[in-house]
Write a protein that holds these residues in place. Structure first.
Motif, mmCIF file in Angstrom:
data_model
loop_
_atom_site.group_PDB
_atom_site.id
_atom_site.type_symbol
_atom_site.label_atom_id
_atom_site.label_comp_id
_atom_site.label_asym_id
_atom_site.label_seq_id
_atom_site.Cartn_x
_atom_site.Cartn_y
_atom_site.Cartn_z
ATOM 1 N N ALA A 21 5.217 -29.759 8.189
ATOM 2 C CA ALA A 21 5.052 -28.424 7.604
ATOM 3 C C ALA A 21 6.247 -27.515 7.875
ATOM 4 O O ALA A 21 6.711 -26.802 6.976
ATOM 5 C CB ALA A 21 3.776 -27.778 8.135
ATOM 6 N N ASP A 22 6.775 -27.512 9.085
ATOM 7 C CA ASP A 22 7.890 -26.618 9.406
ATOM 8 C C ASP A 22 9.116 -26.945 8.568
ATOM 9 O O ASP A 22 9.798 -26.034 8.066
ATOM 10 C CB ASP A 22 8.234 -26.710 10.894
ATOM 11 N N GLU A 23 9.392 -28.232 8.395
ATOM 12 C CA GLU A 23 10.569 -28.617 7.610
ATOM 13 C C GLU A 23 10.368 -28.302 6.135
ATOM 14 O O GLU A 23 11.300 -27.847 5.458
ATOM 15 C CB GLU A 23 10.862 -30.107 7.804
ATOM 16 N N ILE A 24 9.181 -28.499 5.611
ATOM 17 C CA ILE A 24 8.917 -28.164 4.210
ATOM 18 C C ILE A 24 9.023 -26.655 3.995
ATOM 19 O O ILE A 24 9.602 -26.199 2.995
ATOM 20 C CB ILE A 24 7.545 -28.700 3.769
ATOM 21 N N ALA A 25 8.501 -25.880 4.926
ATOM 22 C CA ALA A 25 8.624 -24.419 4.822
ATOM 23 C C ALA A 25 10.089 -24.004 4.823
ATOM 24 O O ALA A 25 10.492 -23.093 4.076
ATOM 25 C CB ALA A 25 7.885 -23.756 5.978
ATOM 26 N N ARG A 26 10.898 -24.667 5.642
ATOM 27 C CA ARG A 26 12.339 -24.349 5.680
ATOM 28 C C ARG A 26 12.998 -24.699 4.358
ATOM 29 O O ARG A 26 13.786 -23.913 3.805
ATOM 30 C CB ARG A 26 13.008 -25.111 6.824
ATOM 31 N N LEU A 27 12.688 -25.870 3.823
ATOM 32 C CA LEU A 27 13.316 -26.308 2.575
ATOM 33 C C LEU A 27 12.909 -25.436 1.391
ATOM 34 O O LEU A 27 13.721 -25.167 0.501
ATOM 35 C CB LEU A 27 12.948 -27.766 2.298
ATOM 36 N N LEU A 28 11.650 -24.998 1.370
ATOM 37 C CA LEU A 28 11.157 -24.177 0.260
ATOM 38 C C LEU A 28 11.374 -22.687 0.481
ATOM 39 O O LEU A 28 11.175 -21.889 -0.430
ATOM 40 C CB LEU A 28 9.663 -24.433 0.038
ATOM 41 N N SER A 29 11.753 -22.311 1.703
ATOM 42 C CA SER A 29 11.959 -20.900 2.067
ATOM 43 C C SER A 29 10.714 -20.066 1.788
ATOM 44 O O SER A 29 10.785 -18.986 1.183
ATOM 45 C CB SER A 29 13.172 -20.317 1.318
ATOM 46 N N CYS A 30 9.564 -20.576 2.212
ATOM 47 C CA CYS A 30 8.329 -19.824 2.021
ATOM 48 C C CYS A 30 7.321 -20.216 3.096
ATOM 49 O O CYS A 30 7.445 -21.265 3.731
ATOM 50 C CB CYS A 30 7.743 -20.065 0.636
ATOM 51 N N ASP A 31 6.344 -19.348 3.287
ATOM 52 C CA ASP A 31 5.243 -19.667 4.183
ATOM 53 C C ASP A 31 4.306 -20.659 3.500
ATOM 54 O O ASP A 31 4.202 -20.688 2.263
ATOM 55 C CB ASP A 31 4.470 -18.405 4.554
ATOM 56 N N LEU A 32 3.603 -21.454 4.302
ATOM 57 C CA LEU A 32 2.701 -22.465 3.777
ATOM 58 C C LEU A 32 1.312 -22.300 4.384
ATOM 59 O O LEU A 32 1.174 -21.865 5.530
ATOM 60 C CB LEU A 32 3.206 -23.877 4.126
ATOM 61 N N LEU A 33 0.302 -22.671 3.625
ATOM 62 C CA LEU A 33 -1.038 -22.834 4.169
ATOM 63 C C LEU A 33 -1.186 -24.308 4.528
ATOM 64 O O LEU A 33 -0.995 -25.183 3.671
ATOM 65 C CB LEU A 33 -2.092 -22.435 3.135
ATOM 66 N N VAL A 34 -1.507 -24.597 5.778
ATOM 67 C CA VAL A 34 -1.660 -25.983 6.227
ATOM 68 C C VAL A 34 -3.128 -26.226 6.545
ATOM 69 O O VAL A 34 -3.707 -25.544 7.400
ATOM 70 C CB VAL A 34 -0.780 -26.277 7.454
ATOM 71 N N LEU A 35 -3.718 -27.188 5.841
ATOM 72 C CA LEU A 35 -5.138 -27.500 5.994
ATOM 73 C C LEU A 35 -5.306 -28.908 6.565
ATOM 74 O O LEU A 35 -4.344 -29.667 6.670
ATOM 75 C CB LEU A 35 -5.844 -27.363 4.644
ATOM 76 N N ASP A 36 -6.552 -29.276 6.886
ATOM 77 C CA ASP A 36 -6.773 -30.524 7.607
ATOM 78 C C ASP A 36 -7.323 -31.626 6.700
ATOM 79 O O ASP A 36 -7.422 -31.476 5.477
ATOM 80 C CB ASP A 36 -7.711 -30.289 8.798
ATOM 81 N N GLU A 37 -7.690 -32.745 7.314
ATOM 82 C CA GLU A 37 -8.124 -33.931 6.584
ATOM 83 C C GLU A 37 -9.457 -33.748 5.866
ATOM 84 O O GLU A 37 -9.842 -34.578 5.041
ATOM 85 C CB GLU A 37 -8.249 -35.122 7.542
ATOM 86 N N TRP A 38 -10.190 -32.681 6.163
ATOM 87 C CA TRP A 38 -11.509 -32.470 5.583
ATOM 88 C C TRP A 38 -11.461 -31.639 4.301
ATOM 89 O O TRP A 38 -12.499 -31.372 3.690
ATOM 90 C CB TRP A 38 -12.416 -31.762 6.600
ATOM 91 N N THR A 39 -10.283 -31.235 3.881
ATOM 92 C CA THR A 39 -10.154 -30.291 2.774
ATOM 93 C C THR A 39 -10.780 -30.813 1.487
ATOM 94 O O THR A 39 -11.496 -30.092 0.792
ATOM 95 C CB THR A 39 -8.681 -29.948 2.538
ATOM 96 N N ALA A 40 -10.520 -32.073 1.142
ATOM 97 C CA ALA A 40 -11.055 -32.616 -0.111
ATOM 98 C C ALA A 40 -12.576 -32.682 -0.072
ATOM 99 O O ALA A 40 -13.245 -32.288 -1.034
ATOM 100 C CB ALA A 40 -10.472 -34.002 -0.370
ATOM 101 N N ALA A 41 -13.138 -33.171 1.025
ATOM 102 C CA ALA A 41 -14.595 -33.275 1.122
ATOM 103 C C ALA A 41 -15.255 -31.901 1.040
ATOM 104 O O ALA A 41 -16.299 -31.733 0.394
ATOM 105 C CB ALA A 41 -14.984 -33.988 2.413
ATOM 106 N N LYS A 42 -14.642 -30.905 1.680
ATOM 107 C CA LYS A 42 -15.192 -29.553 1.622
ATOM 108 C C LYS A 42 -15.129 -29.005 0.192
ATOM 109 O O LYS A 42 -16.077 -28.359 -0.282
ATOM 110 C CB LYS A 42 -14.433 -28.636 2.571
ATOM 111 N N GLY A 43 -14.013 -29.246 -0.492
ATOM 112 C CA GLY A 43 -13.910 -28.798 -1.876
ATOM 113 C C GLY A 43 -14.916 -29.485 -2.777
ATOM 114 O O GLY A 43 -15.497 -28.864 -3.680
#
Length: 291
Positions: free
Chosen positions: A246-268
């Motif tokens: 996540a930190d490297e992707i945020a650096r490359l995209l120059s933006c803040d990110l929402l980081v969610l866990d492995e349960w995200t799909a099941a919850k959705g």
């Protein structure tokens, strides 16, 4: 309680209310409905939203009993087959509890036709993933699921525009697109295309110091490419590898990110089940509901 079922690469994940439960796919071959007592703790299950494999033989959210071949064109294709997902699907279908299956994204889906140059854009659990992220980030967003696979979707004005499936662009930790070496090995009869896919991720392609950097770079490139269509779209990362990159992707995209866990799909998917059976919605992120 409404239960969502994520047919993941390594495990079957269940979510309902505030509770979650996971079964490794190999262990799910002996699944019984009573196993969900770990999740329900005595609550009645009012409906399921189920995902199964590629989900490429239907385009609407559909009652499981109406599907042919469990919603698949064929069981052949990219991925591992353990029988666990089949067992869970069949137990839910025969349970007598209302259940809908969520389709994958493919050429029959109501996405931007330009993405249909490829036959498949995402497997069904990514719809659940996207629905959960929209509930947190709003109607326009990008979600990248980074684990064994990397799959990235764009949602704009509450509709899925399109995305990149695991065998197209960014590698995951285990799986990835087939490169020139893989094509040559397949043509030479040294491996099947599926075997090549199952070993095309960064784990088998790169040495340890470069694996996570490559995983981050390519996932960021998928997000950046989808931002061509929605320049200000916020970005969410999900999956077992999201936290480590996540930190490297945020650096490359120059933006803040929402980081969610492995349960995200099941919850959705649990939210989708509730919307279908309790709120009588006619579509989810642009995908029609057919009851």
């Amino acid at each position: 309680m409404f239960v969502g079922i994520d047919h993941g690469t390594t495990a079957m994940r269940f979510a309902g209310g505030e509770k979650v439960y996971k079964i490794p796919r190999a262990d799910a071959v002996s699944f019984q409905l009573s196993d969900l007592s770990h999740l329900t703790e005595g609550e009645k299950i009012e409906g399921f939203a189920v995902t199964y494999s590629m989900g490429d033989n239907f385009s609407d959210i559909t009652p499981v009993a109406q599907l042919k071949n469990r919603g698949l064109v064929s069981r052949e294709g990219a991925g591992e087959h353990t029988g666990g997902g089949t067992r869970v699907f069949d137990v839910i279908r025969e349970s007598g509890i209302p259940a809908v299956a969520v389709p994958g994204l493919h050429r029959g889906s109501p996405t931007d036709p330009r993405f249909k140059v490829y036959s498949h854009q995402a497997s069904p659990e990514k719809i659940g993933l996207a629905y959960e992220v929209v509930c947190q980030l709003g109607p326009t967003c990008i979600v990248s699921d980074i684990s064994s696979n990397t799959v990235t979707l764009l949602i704009q004005d509450y509709r899925i525009v399109g995305g990149f499936d695991a065998c197209l662009f960014a590698p995951g930790w285990v799986h990835g697109a087939l490169d020139l070496d893989a094509i040559r090995a397949i043509d030479a009869g040294q491996m099947t295309a599926n075997d090549a896919f199952l070993h095309a991720g960064v784990r088998d392609s790169l040495d340890d110091p470069d694996r996570e950097a490559a995983l981050a770079m390519f996932a960021a490139m998928e997000c950046a490419s989808l931002r061509l269509l929605a320049p200000d779209a916020p970005v969410a990362l999900c999956g077992s590898r999201a936290g480590s990159v996540a930190d490297e992707i945020a650096r490359l995209l120059s933006c803040d990110l929402l980081v969610l866990d492995e349960w995200t799909a099941a919850k959705g998917l649990s939210r989708i089940a509730e919307a279908v059976f309790s709120k009588n919605v006619t579509q989810i992120l642009g995908i029609p509901v057919r009851l």
